[in-house]
Write a protein that holds these residues in place. Structure first.
Motif, PDB file in Angstrom:
ATOM      1  N   PHE A  55       0.848  -1.121   0.088  1.00 32.64           N
ATOM      2  CA  PHE A  55       0.133  -0.145   0.029  1.00 32.64           C
ATOM      3  C   PHE A  55       0.790   1.488  -0.036  1.00 32.64           C
ATOM      4  CE2 PHE A  55      -2.572  -3.253   1.427  1.00 32.64           C
ATOM      5  CZ  PHE A  55      -3.952  -3.077   0.906  1.00 32.64           C
ATOM      6  N   SER A  56       1.977   1.048   0.051  1.00 37.85           N
ATOM      7  CA  SER A  56       2.980   2.392   0.185  1.00 37.85           C
ATOM      8  C   SER A  56       4.451   1.996   0.060  1.00 37.85           C
ATOM      9  CB  SER A  56       2.793   2.859   1.517  1.00 37.85           C
ATOM     10  OG  SER A  56       4.231   3.574   2.288  1.00 37.85           O
ATOM     11  N   THR A  79       0.388  -3.990  -6.162  1.00 39.01           N
ATOM     12  CA  THR A  79       0.494  -2.908  -5.578  1.00 39.01           C
ATOM     13  C   THR A  79      -0.976  -1.872  -5.525  1.00 39.01           C
ATOM     14  OG1 THR A  79       1.022  -1.386  -7.255  1.00 39.01           O
ATOM     15  CG2 THR A  79       2.795  -2.326  -6.328  1.00 39.01           C
ATOM     16  N   ILE A  80      -1.076  -0.884  -4.520  1.00 41.81           N
ATOM     17  CA  ILE A  80      -2.359  -0.094  -4.619  1.00 41.81           C
ATOM     18  C   ILE A  80      -2.621   0.760  -5.798  1.00 41.81           C
ATOM     19  CG2 ILE A  80      -1.328   1.532  -3.109  1.00 41.81           C
ATOM     20  CD1 ILE A  80      -4.925   0.355  -2.937  1.00 41.81           C
ATOM     21  N   ARG A 129       4.129   1.377  -7.213  1.00 39.38           N
ATOM     22  CA  ARG A 129       4.723   0.566  -8.287  1.00 39.38           C
ATOM     23  C   ARG A 129       5.882   1.046  -9.011  1.00 39.38           C
ATOM     24  NH1 ARG A 129       1.720   1.186 -13.715  1.00 39.38           N
ATOM     25  NH2 ARG A 129       2.696   3.192 -13.621  1.00 39.38           N
ATOM     26  N   ASN A 130       5.822   2.418  -9.059  1.00 39.88           N
ATOM     27  CA  ASN A 130       6.894   3.383  -9.564  1.00 39.88           C
ATOM     28  C   ASN A 130       8.299   3.286  -8.764  1.00 39.88           C
ATOM     29  OD1 ASN A 130       5.548   3.816 -11.924  1.00 39.88           O
ATOM     30  ND2 ASN A 130       4.771   5.842 -10.986  1.00 39.88           N
ATOM     31  N   TYR A 131       7.840   3.110  -7.210  1.00 39.12           N
ATOM     32  CA  TYR A 131       8.929   3.215  -6.442  1.00 39.12           C
ATOM     33  C   TYR A 131       9.675   2.027  -6.422  1.00 39.12           C
ATOM     34  CZ  TYR A 131      11.157   3.015  -1.989  1.00 39.12           C
ATOM     35  OH  TYR A 131      12.238   2.879  -0.703  1.00 39.12           O
ATOM     36  N   PHE A 180      14.157  -0.711  -6.942  1.00 41.04           N
ATOM     37  CA  PHE A 180      14.694  -2.054  -6.709  1.00 41.04           C
ATOM     38  C   PHE A 180      14.650  -2.732  -8.032  1.00 41.04           C
ATOM     39  CE2 PHE A 180      12.488  -0.960  -2.827  1.00 41.04           C
ATOM     40  CZ  PHE A 180      13.327  -1.128  -1.922  1.00 41.04           C
ATOM     41  N   ASP A 181      14.498  -2.157  -9.160  1.00 48.60           N
ATOM     42  CA  ASP A 181      14.516  -2.715 -10.720  1.00 48.60           C
ATOM     43  C   ASP A 181      13.316  -3.797 -10.452  1.00 48.60           C
ATOM     44  OD1 ASP A 181      16.390  -1.109 -11.777  1.00 48.60           O
ATOM     45  OD2 ASP A 181      17.917  -2.324 -11.586  1.00 48.60           O
ATOM     46  N   PHE A 182      12.169  -3.783  -9.654  1.00 51.89           N
ATOM     47  CA  PHE A 182      11.335  -4.684  -9.592  1.00 51.89           C
ATOM     48  C   PHE A 182       9.923  -4.332 -10.352  1.00 51.89           C
ATOM     49  CE2 PHE A 182       7.931  -6.858  -7.127  1.00 51.89           C
ATOM     50  CZ  PHE A 182       8.181  -8.166  -7.639  1.00 51.89           C
TER      51      PHE A 182
END
Length: 304
Positions: free
Chosen positions: A227-228, A263-264, A269-271, A276-278
């Motif tokens: 969520f964050s 992801t929320i 998602r962008n983070y 983390f290249d994930f």
């Protein structure tokens, strides 16, 4: 999912809302042949920031947030339930002052359904005037405010500033958009941020997460809903996916169940992608229980 097959664990990395949590409701109810088993794993620890709370209370008591031309601010912005909790605390403490907190004549902007529900739960007569629930993210809310606030104060060539109640960690898209120097003077809106709460990862998270992973090690698959950005590092470490030297995701564990990540929304998602290249399997199109459920079930349908 075929009827009678095992339930799919869903780890919701959040504190369970009370008295009801809509995520528990939707994921614990079998539907369309999907049967999930939700578990809450709290990751964030919040505390109110005294300086910010005192600053905000002073503005409220001085009636500096109103439609009056000599007020400091003409409206409020909320993008998190924690900021609403800080606000609700001050409202509760100020009871007894007639018309407290003196905000019935201003627009209050809220980023989505959960924040709006929290605001509406604060008893007020007449109720607060809350706008923006439909926007769902900071980008869309900022664009909405430019138009709505502009009409609200259409008789003023310079719009009164907005007060934005925030946490220590936040995106700056709303202030950037509203204060953009490329906007015409009569459309630009100054924004002041007051930090009313801080956020960190709970010390117990790593152990709690490891425990639920261990308990579901015999399942075929499971989901983690994030969520964050806070806690992503601990979550990926717990899944054994981080390279200790680079801090990037290098692999998914070959043994045990397949663990999928949802992801929320795009911020988290962008983070994950940037830091983390994930790339998570699912990014919810709408930041809501229904949106997350839909994203996960659509993905699972694609596996069959």
């Amino acid at each position: 999912m075929a009827p009678g097959s095992e339930k799919v664990p869903v780890f919701l990395l959040k504190t369970k809302s009370t008295p009801q949590d809509a995520y528990e409701d939707i994921f614990s109810t079998p539907r369309d042949s999907f049967d999930f088993e939700p578990t809450f794993v709290p990751v964030l620890q919040h505390k109110f920031e005294d300086d910010g709370m005192q600053q905000f209370e002073k503005l409220l008591r001085g009636r500096q947030i109103s439609k009056d031309s000599d007020s400091s601010y003409g409206g409020l912005i909320f993008t998190s339930q924690r900021a609403v909790e800080a606000f609700a605390k001050l409202v509760e403490e100020g009871k007894g002052d007639e018309n407290w907190p003196h905000l019935q004549d201003i627009p209050i902007y809220s980023v989505g359904p959960a924040t709006t529900r929290a605001l509406k739960a604060i008893p007020q007569t007449p109720p607060f005037q809350i706008f923006g629930e439909h926007t769902g993210n900071g980008d869309a809310l900022a664009q909405f405010i430019l138009d709505h606030y502009g009409k609200w104060y259409k008789d003023r060539p310079t719009k009164p500033p907005l007060l934005f109640l925030v946490g220590e960690q936040r995106r700056d898209i709303i202030p950037k958009t509203l204060m953009d120097k490329n906007l015409p003077d009569e459309r630009r809106i100054q924004v002041t941020e007051i930090v009313v709460y801080g956020t960190g990862v709970m010390e117990s998270f790593a152990g709690d997460f490891a425990e639920v992973l261990q308990k579901t090690a015999d399942r075929k698959s499971r989901w983690v809903v994030v969520f964050s950005p806070t806690g992503c590092d601990s979550m990926l470490k717990g899944l054994g996916m981080l390279d200790n030297e680079t801090g990037k995701v290098v692999k998914r564990p070959q043994e045990g169940p397949t663990t999928y990540i949802a992801t929320i929304g795009p911020t988290t998602r962008n983070y994950l992608k940037r830091t983390f290249d994930f790339e998570p399997e699912v990014c919810s199109e709408k930041p809501s229980p229904e949106g997350v459920w839909q994203g996960i079930t659509d993905f699972m349908k694609g596996l069959t």
